[in-house]
Scaffold this motif. Structure first.
Motif, PDB file in Angstrom:
ATOM      1  N   LEU A  27     -15.016  -0.895  -2.321  1.00 49.81           N
ATOM      2  CA  LEU A  27     -15.974  -1.143  -3.403  1.00 49.81           C
ATOM      3  C   LEU A  27     -15.468  -0.461  -4.674  1.00 49.81           C
ATOM      4  O   LEU A  27     -15.630   0.753  -4.849  1.00 49.81           O
ATOM      5  N   ASP A  28     -14.805  -1.279  -5.505  1.00 52.09           N
ATOM      6  CA  ASP A  28     -14.199  -0.736  -6.724  1.00 52.09           C
ATOM      7  C   ASP A  28     -15.267  -0.686  -7.829  1.00 52.09           C
ATOM      8  O   ASP A  28     -16.207  -1.477  -7.813  1.00 52.09           O
ATOM      9  N   GLU A  29     -15.081   0.230  -8.763  1.00 51.80           N
ATOM     10  CA  GLU A  29     -16.013   0.375  -9.898  1.00 51.80           C
ATOM     11  C   GLU A  29     -17.453   0.546  -9.404  1.00 51.80           C
ATOM     12  O   GLU A  29     -18.369  -0.084  -9.931  1.00 51.80           O
ATOM     13  N   SER A  74       0.825  -1.208   0.000  1.00 47.44           N
ATOM     14  CA  SER A  74       0.000   0.000   0.000  1.00 47.44           C
ATOM     15  C   SER A  74       0.861   1.260   0.000  1.00 47.44           C
ATOM     16  O   SER A  74       0.369   2.346   0.226  1.00 47.44           O
ATOM     17  N   VAL A  75       2.155   1.063  -0.265  1.00 51.07           N
ATOM     18  CA  VAL A  75       3.015   2.251  -0.292  1.00 51.07           C
ATOM     19  C   VAL A  75       2.775   3.004  -1.597  1.00 51.07           C
ATOM     20  O   VAL A  75       2.830   2.424  -2.680  1.00 51.07           O
ATOM     21  N   MET A  76       2.495   4.295  -1.442  1.00 45.83           N
ATOM     22  CA  MET A  76       2.177   5.105  -2.614  1.00 45.83           C
ATOM     23  C   MET A  76       3.434   5.838  -3.039  1.00 45.83           C
ATOM     24  O   MET A  76       3.898   6.749  -2.353  1.00 45.83           O
ATOM     25  N   ILE A  77       3.984   5.419  -4.155  1.00 44.96           N
ATOM     26  CA  ILE A  77       5.230   6.018  -4.623  1.00 44.96           C
ATOM     27  C   ILE A  77       4.912   7.251  -5.463  1.00 44.96           C
ATOM     28  O   ILE A  77       3.945   7.256  -6.221  1.00 44.96           O
ATOM     29  N   GLY A  78       5.755   8.259  -5.351  1.00 46.05           N
ATOM     30  CA  GLY A  78       5.589   9.435  -6.195  1.00 46.05           C
ATOM     31  C   GLY A  78       5.838  10.726  -5.438  1.00 46.05           C
ATOM     32  O   GLY A  78       5.582  10.798  -4.234  1.00 46.05           O
ATOM     33  N   ASP A 104      -8.520   7.177 -13.396  1.00 52.60           N
ATOM     34  CA  ASP A 104      -8.588   6.196 -14.486  1.00 52.60           C
ATOM     35  C   ASP A 104      -8.109   4.833 -14.018  1.00 52.60           C
ATOM     36  O   ASP A 104      -7.485   4.723 -12.971  1.00 52.60           O
ATOM     37  N   ASN A 105      -8.352   3.845 -14.850  1.00 52.09           N
ATOM     38  CA  ASN A 105      -7.877   2.498 -14.533  1.00 52.09           C
ATOM     39  C   ASN A 105      -6.368   2.493 -14.333  1.00 52.09           C
ATOM     40  O   ASN A 105      -5.639   3.119 -15.099  1.00 52.09           O
ATOM     41  N   GLY A 106      -5.939   1.792 -13.299  1.00 53.15           N
ATOM     42  CA  GLY A 106      -4.507   1.614 -13.085  1.00 53.15           C
ATOM     43  C   GLY A 106      -3.800   2.806 -12.471  1.00 53.15           C
ATOM     44  O   GLY A 106      -2.575   2.855 -12.431  1.00 53.15           O
ATOM     45  N   THR A 107      -4.558   3.784 -11.985  1.00 53.94           N
ATOM     46  CA  THR A 107      -3.889   4.969 -11.421  1.00 53.94           C
ATOM     47  C   THR A 107      -3.526   4.761  -9.952  1.00 53.94           C
ATOM     48  O   THR A 107      -2.875   5.588  -9.332  1.00 53.94           O
ATOM     49  N   GLY A 108      -3.992   3.652  -9.372  1.00 51.43           N
ATOM     50  CA  GLY A 108      -3.586   3.354  -7.985  1.00 51.43           C
ATOM     51  C   GLY A 108      -4.699   3.575  -6.974  1.00 51.43           C
ATOM     52  O   GLY A 108      -4.426   3.827  -5.795  1.00 51.43           O
ATOM     53  N   LYS A 109      -5.951   3.430  -7.406  1.00 51.11           N
ATOM     54  CA  LYS A 109      -7.072   3.678  -6.477  1.00 51.11           C
ATOM     55  C   LYS A 109      -7.050   2.653  -5.334  1.00 51.11           C
ATOM     56  O   LYS A 109      -7.257   2.985  -4.172  1.00 51.11           O
ATOM     57  N   GLU A 110      -6.770   1.405  -5.698  1.00 52.29           N
ATOM     58  CA  GLU A 110      -6.749   0.380  -4.643  1.00 52.29           C
ATOM     59  C   GLU A 110      -5.549   0.585  -3.701  1.00 52.29           C
ATOM     60  O   GLU A 110      -5.648   0.337  -2.503  1.00 52.29           O
ATOM     61  N   VAL A 111      -4.451   1.068  -4.280  1.00 50.64           N
ATOM     62  CA  VAL A 111      -3.274   1.347  -3.437  1.00 50.64           C
ATOM     63  C   VAL A 111      -3.648   2.383  -2.384  1.00 50.64           C
ATOM     64  O   VAL A 111      -3.304   2.246  -1.203  1.00 50.64           O
ATOM     65  N   VAL A 112      -4.382   3.401  -2.797  1.00 44.68           N
ATOM     66  CA  VAL A 112      -4.781   4.448  -1.842  1.00 44.68           C
ATOM     67  C   VAL A 112      -5.700   3.856  -0.768  1.00 44.68           C
ATOM     68  O   VAL A 112      -5.533   4.117   0.432  1.00 44.68           O
ATOM     69  N   ASN A 158      -1.801   3.599 -17.397  1.00 48.65           N
ATOM     70  CA  ASN A 158      -1.309   4.228 -16.163  1.00 48.65           C
ATOM     71  C   ASN A 158      -0.259   3.396 -15.410  1.00 48.65           C
ATOM     72  O   ASN A 158       0.534   2.707 -16.057  1.00 48.65           O
ATOM     73  N   VAL A 159      -0.299   3.452 -14.063  1.00 45.00           N
ATOM     74  CA  VAL A 159       0.788   2.818 -13.292  1.00 45.00           C
ATOM     75  C   VAL A 159       0.796   1.308 -13.509  1.00 45.00           C
ATOM     76  O   VAL A 159       1.847   0.677 -13.540  1.00 45.00           O
ATOM     77  N   ARG A 160      -0.384   0.725 -13.697  1.00 44.45           N
ATOM     78  CA  ARG A 160      -0.429  -0.726 -13.911  1.00 44.45           C
ATOM     79  C   ARG A 160       0.381  -1.102 -15.162  1.00 44.45           C
ATOM     80  O   ARG A 160       1.140  -2.046 -15.164  1.00 44.45           O
ATOM     81  N   GLU A 161       0.222  -0.291 -16.204  1.00 47.59           N
ATOM     82  CA  GLU A 161       0.941  -0.589 -17.441  1.00 47.59           C
ATOM     83  C   GLU A 161       2.451  -0.451 -17.227  1.00 47.59           C
ATOM     84  O   GLU A 161       3.242  -1.276 -17.684  1.00 47.59           O
ATOM     85  N   LEU A 162       2.825   0.578 -16.469  1.00 49.25           N
ATOM     86  CA  LEU A 162       4.244   0.796 -16.199  1.00 49.25           C
ATOM     87  C   LEU A 162       4.810  -0.388 -15.395  1.00 49.25           C
ATOM     88  O   LEU A 162       5.894  -0.913 -15.684  1.00 49.25           O
ATOM     89  N   ARG A 163       4.055  -0.799 -14.439  1.00 47.93           N
ATOM     90  CA  ARG A 163       4.482  -1.920 -13.583  1.00 47.93           C
ATOM     91  C   ARG A 163       4.671  -3.178 -14.450  1.00 47.93           C
ATOM     92  O   ARG A 163       5.690  -3.856 -14.354  1.00 47.93           O
ATOM     93  N   ASN A 164       3.694  -3.443 -15.286  1.00 45.21           N
ATOM     94  CA  ASN A 164       3.780  -4.636 -16.132  1.00 45.21           C
ATOM     95  C   ASN A 164       4.966  -4.559 -17.082  1.00 45.21           C
ATOM     96  O   ASN A 164       5.664  -5.548 -17.303  1.00 45.21           O
TER      97      ASN A 164
HETATM   98  N1  ATP Z   1       1.607   5.336  -6.416  1.00 50.34           N
HETATM   99  C1  ATP Z   1       1.868   4.038  -6.575  1.00 50.34           C
HETATM  100  N2  ATP Z   1       2.970   3.519  -6.005  1.00 50.34           N
HETATM  101  C2  ATP Z   1       3.254   2.216  -6.185  1.00 50.34           C
HETATM  102  N3  ATP Z   1       2.527   1.361  -6.908  1.00 50.34           N
HETATM  103  C3  ATP Z   1       1.427   1.829  -7.502  1.00 50.34           C
HETATM  104  C4  ATP Z   1       1.038   3.182  -7.366  1.00 50.34           C
HETATM  105  N4  ATP Z   1      -0.084   3.357  -8.049  1.00 50.34           N
HETATM  106  C5  ATP Z   1      -0.403   2.178  -8.592  1.00 50.34           C
HETATM  107  N5  ATP Z   1       0.509   1.247  -8.268  1.00 50.34           N
HETATM  108  C6  ATP Z   1       0.528  -0.153  -8.744  1.00 50.34           C
HETATM  109  O1  ATP Z   1      -0.149  -0.195  -9.967  1.00 50.34           O
HETATM  110  C7  ATP Z   1      -1.033  -1.296 -10.058  1.00 50.34           C
HETATM  111  C8  ATP Z   1      -2.470  -0.816 -10.262  1.00 50.34           C
HETATM  112  O2  ATP Z   1      -2.891  -0.108  -9.103  1.00 50.34           O
HETATM  113  P1  ATP Z   1      -4.373  -0.200  -8.551  1.00 50.34           P
HETATM  114  O3  ATP Z   1      -4.897  -1.581  -8.707  1.00 50.34           O
HETATM  115  O4  ATP Z   1      -4.377   0.389  -7.219  1.00 50.34           O
HETATM  116  O5  ATP Z   1      -5.103   0.726  -9.572  1.00 50.34           O
HETATM  117  P2  ATP Z   1      -6.652   1.034  -9.698  1.00 50.34           P
HETATM  118  O6  ATP Z   1      -6.761   2.472  -9.988  1.00 50.34           O
HETATM  119  O7  ATP Z   1      -7.371   0.500  -8.520  1.00 50.34           O
HETATM  120  O8  ATP Z   1      -6.993   0.165 -10.963  1.00 50.34           O
HETATM  121  P3  ATP Z   1      -8.445  -0.282 -11.521  1.00 50.34           P
HETATM  122  O9  ATP Z   1      -9.240   0.955 -11.683  1.00 50.34           O
HETATM  123  O10 ATP Z   1      -8.129  -0.914 -12.824  1.00 50.34           O
HETATM  124  O11 ATP Z   1      -8.974  -1.231 -10.519  1.00 50.34           O
HETATM  125  C9  ATP Z   1      -0.864  -2.064  -8.799  1.00 50.34           C
HETATM  126  O12 ATP Z   1       0.029  -3.093  -9.036  1.00 50.34           O
HETATM  127  C10 ATP Z   1      -0.260  -1.076  -7.836  1.00 50.34           C
HETATM  128  O13 ATP Z   1       0.570  -1.734  -6.932  1.00 50.34           O
END
Ligand code: ATP
Length: 657
Positions: free
Chosen positions: A434-436, A334-338, A365-373, A552-558
């Motif tokens: 509760l996502d989406e 759950s560490v939010m990098i940036g 948007d998708n993959g921006t880290g909503k679940e991380v937050v 977004n971040v998901r794509e970068l991670r992948n």
């Molecule tokens: N600020 C961040 N620091 C580190 N990792 C991050 C950050 N934001 C996103 N990630 C990583 O990116 C991936 C996608 O993040 P997450 O699932 O939280 O996005 P989301 O917005 O909930 O996506 P979706 O809308 O598709 O459910 C995860 O693997 C997460 O660990």
């Protein structure tokens, strides 16, 4: 006087046959019977004496002087010792003046060598046989009385042991537990000191606890020495007393260091699960005398419970440690990098709202880290030890939504074969993400709103309301305001969820955070891939800054994960990232962006050229090692499985390898 006094006879008979059901059954029985003797035979006193260690002691009496300690002592001083010995030695009643001594055959009390009744008062010849018979009866009945008293005492002790062991289970630390066990032993066994010696097999020592310090050190003895060593070896209780046992069996050095004098000692093995010896339980200095078999039985019971409590505390401690480790691992996800200003603000807000149970709506948007937050808020909150449950509302079809969120009772619908707990209940004490949320049906929204308002759920097919203590964090990538306008999202639910709004920007709008995140993922995946020296090449950095990151971040991670496993060489170059050429952003404003003046088309060509080069290179290497894939992978600095993966990614055939 008639030979038989009928009323007195009934009383005596009653006293002889009646075993009192009390803790002091033996002394009560003797008191009743001796009084019966006195009244029936109309004498001054009847005394029960015991021979112990070559001395005669008054055990019980019924007379005119009462039964106080003083009168018992003065009675002991006036016992007709010669007459008692004579009667016991000959086994016959001895009568002298007004004193009659009735010998009793060996008694039930193992410590007792001999016993007799001493009667003060005239007993004529005719009644001497009668008193002899009655005394023999009493003697026989005493066996049962003592057995019953022991039985009763044992039950009471068992209850005390059970109560104590229930208390021990509450102990949070080894030190507190061992002290509680030792205290119980001292109390129940009436001794001055109790210690638990835990066996350290590896070091071959027994470690004495609770904290019996010798010059500030822990008490440690070799596991093959002394009485404790003997108990460990034989797995049998061991007694010692300074009256009769060999002095060298106890360790007087320990006594000297502790300024203590061991007079009597009892030690029993502590056997745990699967018959494993955990150590030795030792009690020292019985307050009244030496330890007896009954004490060994009691200490053995205590040792069984102590072993269970020690083992379960060890398991509990291990579980707590692994829970903490898991919690730490989960928290690290759950560490939010940036460092971008928006991300900093989100981080700050998350820390603030974590301290409350306010509803949070995270948008982005998708993959921006909503679940991380959401996780970040959870793991900073008081609920961190509770569950974090994420539910993707878009994946819930209408018919399943209610059962998924609120659970169902057995038989609620055709497929409901068993009662099922819903996600709200499962998240109790924790956080429900509760996502989406924008994809939830209107009917689902109505049900959700009711639960959020009433804080209770009713399982599908059930009637009972179940209170739920859950923090709800919702997220969406949809423009909820538009949905509200089009009547696809309830406004009242929106207000309920949107108490604290948080917005996550697209990755492309976070400037140099792209590289910070890339380095973060690089660190993580190069370690997992076993390629700790892997770096990002400059062209990759520039390309990343120019890329639009639609995922977004998901794509970068992948992309980073893929590159860490599949790239060849020491550096990850732009083609290794496999970015979609059409998404390269030529508007980029960073200094890095300007370094790369290649247009999108050129990048496409570059990617293709690199792909071709990689195919040629890999084929060349495979050929050079005669088709040995393990050797080829080694030569390329890859794991064999990664080479296959890379080949598949490049569209190469892997069947020949
Ligand atoms: N600020 C961040 N620091 C580190 N990792 C991050 C950050 N934001 C996103 N990630 C990583 O990116 C991936 C996608 O993040 P997450 O699932 O939280 O996005 P989301 O917005 O909930 O996506 P979706 O809308 O598709 O459910 C995860 O693997 C997460 O660990």
């Amino acid at each position: 006087m008639s030979l038989v006094n009928a009323e007195g006879a009934a009383d005596l008979l009653g006293a002889l046959l009646d075993i009192p059901d009390t803790q002091d059954a033996r002394s009560r029985y003797l008191s009743n019977v001796l009084t019966g003797f006195r009244d029936f035979f109309a004498v001054q006193s009847v005394t029960f004496v015991l021979g112990r260690d070559g001395r005669w002691e008054v055990d019980a009496t019924a007379g005119t002087t009462g039964e106080s300690g003083d009168s018992m002592r003065s009675l002991a001083n006036t016992l007709p010792l010669t007459q008692i010995s004579e009667a016991v030695d000959t086994g016959r009643i001895s009568v002298d003046d007004d004193v009659c001594v009735v010998p009793l055959s060996e008694g039930p009390d193992s410590a007792r060598q001999s016993a007799a009744l001493v009667i003060h008062g005239a007993i004529d010849r005719a009644r001497q046989d009668m008193i002899g018979d009655a005394a023999a009866w009493m003697n026989r009945m005493l066996v049962h009385v003592e057995a019953s008293q022991n039985h009763r005492r044992r039950i009471e002790q068992q209850n005390l042991v059970l109560e104590a062991s229930a208390r021990w289970q509450q102990s949070e630390s080894d030190e507190a537990l061992l002290k509680a066990i030792a205290d119980t032993a001292c109390q129940l066994l009436h001794c001055e000191r109790a210690s638990i010696f835990l066996w350290d097999r590896r070091r071959g020592v027994l470690v004495g606890r609770p904290a019996l310090g010798i010059n500030g050190q822990t008490l440690e003895v070799p596991d093959n020495a002394g009485i404790v060593g003997e108990v460990l070896r034989t797995r049998k209780p061991c007694f010692w007393t300074d009256k009769s046992d060999k002095e060298n069996r106890v360790n007087r050095n320990i006594d000297a260091s502790l300024n203590f004098q061991t007079r009597s000692l009892l030690a029993v093995p502590m056997v745990g699960e699967r018959d494993q010896v955990l150590g030795v339980f030792e009690v020292i200095n019985h307050q009244h005398d030496s330890f007896a078999d009954a004490d060994a039985a009691l200490l053995t019971d205590l040792a069984v419970h102590a072993a269970v409590a020690i083992t379960s505390l060890r398991v509990k401690t291990k579980l707590a440690k692994s829970r903490d480790r898991l919690l730490k691992d989960a928290a690290s996800s759950s560490v939010m990098i940036g460092q971008h200003a928006t991300i900093r603000a989100v981080r700050e807000n998350a820390s603030k709202v974590a301290q409350s149970d306010l509803a949070v709506l995270i948008r982005g948007d998708n993959g921006t880290g909503k679940e991380v937050v959401a996780r970040n808020i959870h793991f900073q909150s008081e609920r961190r030890e509770g569950p974090f449950i994420a539910v993707n509302c878009a994946a819930l079809v209408e018919s399943l939504l209610e059962s998924e969120l609120f659970g169902h009772e057995e038989g609620a619908f055709t497929d409901a074969r068993r009662t099922r707990v819903g996600q709200f209940e499962a998240a109790s004490g924790g956080t429900l993400f509760l996502d989406e949320i924008g994809d939830m049906s209107l009917a689902g929204q109505a049900k959700l709103l009711r639960v959020l308002e009433e804080k209770v759920i009713v399982r599908v097919g059930g009637t009972q309301t179940i209170p739920v203590d859950v923090r709800v964090i919702a997220a969406t990538n949809q423009p909820l305001e538009d949905l509200i306008r089009n009547q696809r999202f309830r406004e009242d639910l929106f207000f309920r969820l949107n108490v604290v709004p948080m917005n996550l920007p697209r990755l492309v709008d976070r400037g140099e955070d792209v590289l910070i995140l890339a380095e973060h993922f690089l660190k993580q995946f190069r370690y997992e891939a076993g390629r700790v020296d892997l770096k990002l090449a400059d062209d990759a950095k520039v390309g990343m800054l120019r890329y639009s990151w639609p995922g977004n971040v998901r794509e970068l991670r992948n992309a980073m994960e893929r590159a860490c496993y599949l790239s060849t060489g020491d550096e990850i170059s732009l083609p290794d990232l496999g970015l979609r050429g059409g998404q390269i952003n030529s508007r980029g404003g960073s200094s890095m962006n300007r370094l790369l003046d290649a247009g999108n088309g050129e990048l496409d060509r570059l990617t293709e050229a690199t792909r071709e080069f990689q195919i040629r290179h890999i084929n060349g290497v495979i050929e050079s090692v005669g088709g040995n894939m393990t050797a080829a992978a080694e030569k390329l600095g890859l794991h064999r499985s990664n080479l296959y993966r890379k080949m598949r990614q490049l569209g190469m055939s892997t069947s020949g390898g």
